[in-house]
Write a protein that holds these residues in place. Structure first.
Motif, PDB file in Angstrom:
ATOM      1  N   PHE A 123      62.021-116.976 -28.134  1.00 46.44           N
ATOM      2  CA  PHE A 123      61.732-116.113 -29.259  1.00 46.44           C
ATOM      3  C   PHE A 123      62.460-116.146 -30.461  1.00 46.44           C
ATOM      4  O   PHE A 123      61.784-115.719 -31.789  1.00 46.44           O
ATOM      5  CB  PHE A 123      61.897-114.487 -28.660  1.00 46.44           C
ATOM      6  N   HIS A 124      63.544-116.610 -30.580  1.00 47.02           N
ATOM      7  CA  HIS A 124      64.244-116.872 -31.901  1.00 47.02           C
ATOM      8  C   HIS A 124      63.463-117.667 -32.832  1.00 47.02           C
ATOM      9  O   HIS A 124      63.577-117.790 -34.028  1.00 47.02           O
ATOM     10  CB  HIS A 124      65.851-117.540 -31.600  1.00 47.02           C
ATOM     11  N   HIS A 125      62.661-118.886 -32.446  1.00 46.38           N
ATOM     12  CA  HIS A 125      61.864-119.513 -33.256  1.00 46.38           C
ATOM     13  C   HIS A 125      60.887-118.652 -34.127  1.00 46.38           C
ATOM     14  O   HIS A 125      60.361-119.092 -35.242  1.00 46.38           O
ATOM     15  CB  HIS A 125      61.110-120.572 -32.460  1.00 46.38           C
ATOM     16  N   LEU A 126      60.542-117.494 -33.568  1.00 49.44           N
ATOM     17  CA  LEU A 126      59.438-116.706 -34.327  1.00 49.44           C
ATOM     18  C   LEU A 126      59.912-116.070 -35.603  1.00 49.44           C
ATOM     19  O   LEU A 126      59.444-115.935 -36.437  1.00 49.44           O
ATOM     20  CB  LEU A 126      59.053-115.458 -33.191  1.00 49.44           C
ATOM     21  N   THR A 127      61.284-115.931 -35.901  1.00 46.47           N
ATOM     22  CA  THR A 127      61.968-115.639 -36.947  1.00 46.47           C
ATOM     23  C   THR A 127      61.548-116.476 -38.192  1.00 46.47           C
ATOM     24  O   THR A 127      61.596-116.092 -39.167  1.00 46.47           O
ATOM     25  CB  THR A 127      63.664-115.505 -37.154  1.00 46.47           C
ATOM     26  N   SER A 128      61.271-117.889 -37.774  1.00 53.36           N
ATOM     27  CA  SER A 128      61.043-118.594 -39.029  1.00 53.36           C
ATOM     28  C   SER A 128      59.458-118.254 -39.424  1.00 53.36           C
ATOM     29  O   SER A 128      59.225-118.934 -40.387  1.00 53.36           O
ATOM     30  CB  SER A 128      60.937-120.210 -38.217  1.00 53.36           C
ATOM     31  N   ILE A 129      58.844-117.538 -38.741  1.00 48.61           N
ATOM     32  CA  ILE A 129      57.423-117.011 -39.410  1.00 48.61           C
ATOM     33  C   ILE A 129      57.472-115.556 -40.007  1.00 48.61           C
ATOM     34  O   ILE A 129      56.486-114.898 -39.820  1.00 48.61           O
ATOM     35  CB  ILE A 129      56.354-117.545 -38.709  1.00 48.61           C
ATOM     36  N   ASN A 130      58.731-115.176 -39.988  1.00 52.84           N
ATOM     37  CA  ASN A 130      58.883-113.634 -40.261  1.00 52.84           C
ATOM     38  C   ASN A 130      58.132-113.197 -41.434  1.00 52.84           C
ATOM     39  O   ASN A 130      57.470-112.101 -41.566  1.00 52.84           O
ATOM     40  CB  ASN A 130      60.444-113.319 -40.476  1.00 52.84           C
ATOM     41  N   ASP A 131      58.230-114.169 -42.320  1.00 52.56           N
ATOM     42  CA  ASP A 131      57.460-113.461 -43.687  1.00 52.56           C
ATOM     43  C   ASP A 131      55.789-113.485 -43.276  1.00 52.56           C
ATOM     44  O   ASP A 131      55.266-112.628 -44.203  1.00 52.56           O
ATOM     45  CB  ASP A 131      57.314-114.672 -44.658  1.00 52.56           C
ATOM     46  N   SER A 132      55.181-113.982 -42.423  1.00 51.98           N
ATOM     47  CA  SER A 132      53.781-113.917 -42.221  1.00 51.98           C
ATOM     48  C   SER A 132      53.345-113.102 -41.160  1.00 51.98           C
ATOM     49  O   SER A 132      52.381-112.512 -40.982  1.00 51.98           O
ATOM     50  CB  SER A 132      53.104-115.307 -42.342  1.00 51.98           C
ATOM     51  N   LEU A 133      54.111-113.205 -39.999  1.00 51.49           N
ATOM     52  CA  LEU A 133      53.886-112.550 -38.713  1.00 51.49           C
ATOM     53  C   LEU A 133      53.529-111.073 -38.899  1.00 51.49           C
ATOM     54  O   LEU A 133      54.656-110.324 -39.137  1.00 51.49           O
ATOM     55  CB  LEU A 133      55.058-112.825 -37.679  1.00 51.49           C
ATOM     56  N   ARG A 134      52.669-110.572 -38.730  1.00 53.15           N
ATOM     57  CA  ARG A 134      52.495-108.874 -38.787  1.00 53.15           C
ATOM     58  C   ARG A 134      52.156-108.341 -37.439  1.00 53.15           C
ATOM     59  O   ARG A 134      52.309-107.114 -37.065  1.00 53.15           O
ATOM     60  CB  ARG A 134      51.449-108.651 -39.555  1.00 53.15           C
ATOM     61  N   SER A 135      51.558-109.002 -36.466  1.00 53.39           N
ATOM     62  CA  SER A 135      51.334-108.512 -35.067  1.00 53.39           C
ATOM     63  C   SER A 135      51.604-109.586 -34.106  1.00 53.39           C
ATOM     64  O   SER A 135      51.226-110.607 -33.920  1.00 53.39           O
ATOM     65  CB  SER A 135      49.685-108.119 -34.900  1.00 53.39           C
ATOM     66  N   LEU A 136      52.315-108.742 -32.986  1.00 59.00           N
ATOM     67  CA  LEU A 136      52.830-109.723 -31.824  1.00 59.00           C
ATOM     68  C   LEU A 136      52.528-108.683 -30.602  1.00 59.00           C
ATOM     69  O   LEU A 136      53.016-107.739 -30.461  1.00 59.00           O
ATOM     70  CB  LEU A 136      54.219-109.923 -32.034  1.00 59.00           C
ATOM     71  N   ASP A 137      51.859-109.421 -29.505  1.00 57.65           N
ATOM     72  CA  ASP A 137      51.540-108.690 -28.391  1.00 57.65           C
ATOM     73  C   ASP A 137      52.071-109.595 -27.177  1.00 57.65           C
ATOM     74  O   ASP A 137      51.697-110.826 -27.008  1.00 57.65           O
ATOM     75  CB  ASP A 137      49.846-108.738 -28.334  1.00 57.65           C
ATOM     76  N   ILE A 138      52.758-108.998 -26.543  1.00 56.66           N
ATOM     77  CA  ILE A 138      53.607-109.774 -25.238  1.00 56.66           C
ATOM     78  C   ILE A 138      53.383-108.845 -24.048  1.00 56.66           C
ATOM     79  O   ILE A 138      53.643-107.641 -23.705  1.00 56.66           O
ATOM     80  CB  ILE A 138      55.155-109.694 -25.476  1.00 56.66           C
ATOM     81  N   THR A 139      52.491-109.212 -23.367  1.00 63.12           N
ATOM     82  CA  THR A 139      51.980-108.643 -22.053  1.00 63.12           C
ATOM     83  C   THR A 139      51.953-109.285 -20.849  1.00 63.12           C
ATOM     84  O   THR A 139      51.380-110.581 -20.848  1.00 63.12           O
ATOM     85  CB  THR A 139      50.381-107.953 -22.613  1.00 63.12           C
ATOM     86  N   GLN A 140      52.311-108.957 -19.805  1.00 65.44           N
ATOM     87  CA  GLN A 140      51.946-109.296 -18.637  1.00 65.44           C
ATOM     88  C   GLN A 140      52.691-110.763 -18.078  1.00 65.44           C
ATOM     89  O   GLN A 140      52.497-111.549 -17.864  1.00 65.44           O
ATOM     90  CB  GLN A 140      50.705-109.651 -17.840  1.00 65.44           C
ATOM     91  N   CYS A 141      53.891-110.640 -18.911  1.00 69.71           N
ATOM     92  CA  CYS A 141      54.824-112.049 -18.711  1.00 69.71           C
ATOM     93  C   CYS A 141      55.863-111.770 -17.872  1.00 69.71           C
ATOM     94  O   CYS A 141      56.822-110.829 -18.269  1.00 69.71           O
ATOM     95  CB  CYS A 141      55.239-112.482 -20.163  1.00 69.71           C
ATOM     96  N   THR A 142      56.200-112.266 -16.741  1.00 71.42           N
ATOM     97  CA  THR A 142      56.946-111.930 -15.686  1.00 71.42           C
ATOM     98  C   THR A 142      58.404-112.184 -16.048  1.00 71.42           C
ATOM     99  O   THR A 142      59.409-111.943 -15.495  1.00 71.42           O
ATOM    100  CB  THR A 142      56.563-112.620 -14.527  1.00 71.42           C
TER     101      THR A 142
END
Length: 193
Positions: A123-142
């Motif tokens: 998940f730390h890689h997602l900070t590289s798209i912080n400027d554009s990412l507006r919606s994140l859905d994390i569901t049913q991941c065990t």
């Protein structure tokens, strides 16, 4: 894919006996190919990663189309494609693959639902798209736990975060409370199984 020493870089230093053939194939399909990255750019490479692993993508240039088939991408890699959305529902994307988002400057939505190969480490890689990412859905991941979700603190421009049916998360209310302190403008949707 022949590499020096005859072993794919993602496999070096691991105990090959302990994994099935399909697990190794998934690792290879999820590893960033730096040569291809230089050839096609981050947006196309990231889209190829998602599609090869059973997910879907949307591009700014085709906002009404959700591409689900790798073979439907324009064959000419020089065709400009700007990744806007990733839907990884029921896909085989793996944690190691999150490095593909680095350099994608317009991804504004990611859906990660029922992805059994996703865990806390990417998940730390997602900070590289912080400027554009507006919606994140994390569901049913065990395989995601409290500590994995807390890595999302750096997504300060997130407007919507869905965290549902995550059996590895022990204290979702505490995680949400901690994230709210960092994600000031974010709407949260949570539920725990």
């Amino acid at each position: 894919m022949l590499h020096t020493l005859g072993i794919h870089p993602a496999l070096r230093g691991t105990q090959i006996k302990s994994r099935s053939l399909w697990q190794w194939i998934n690792i290879i399909f999820n590893t960033v190919d730096k040569t291809r990255l230089r050839k096609v750019g981050p947006d196309r490479l990231c889209a190829e990663w998602v599609l090869k692993n059973g997910g879907a993508v949307r591009f700014l240039e085709h906002p009404k189309n959700l591409f689900r088939d790798y073979n439907m991408l324009p064959p000419d890699f020089r065709t400009k494609l700007t990744l806007k959305e990733i839907d990884a529902t029921n896909s085989a994307i793996m944690t190691v693959g999150f490095a593909h988002v680095v350099g994608c400057e317009k991804i504004d939505k990611i859906i990660i639902t029922n992805c059994k190969y996703i865990d806390n480490r990417g998940f730390h890689h997602l900070t590289s798209i912080n400027d554009s990412l507006r919606s994140l859905d994390i569901t049913q991941c065990t395989n995601i736990s409290d500590s994995g979700l807390l890595q999302l603190k750096g997504l300060t421009k997130l407007q919507k975060l869905v965290m549902k049916d995550l059996p590895g998360v022990k204290d979702l209310p505490a995680v949400e409370k901690e994230l709210r302190q960092h994600l000031k403008d974010c709407q949260f949707q949570t539920s725990h199984t």
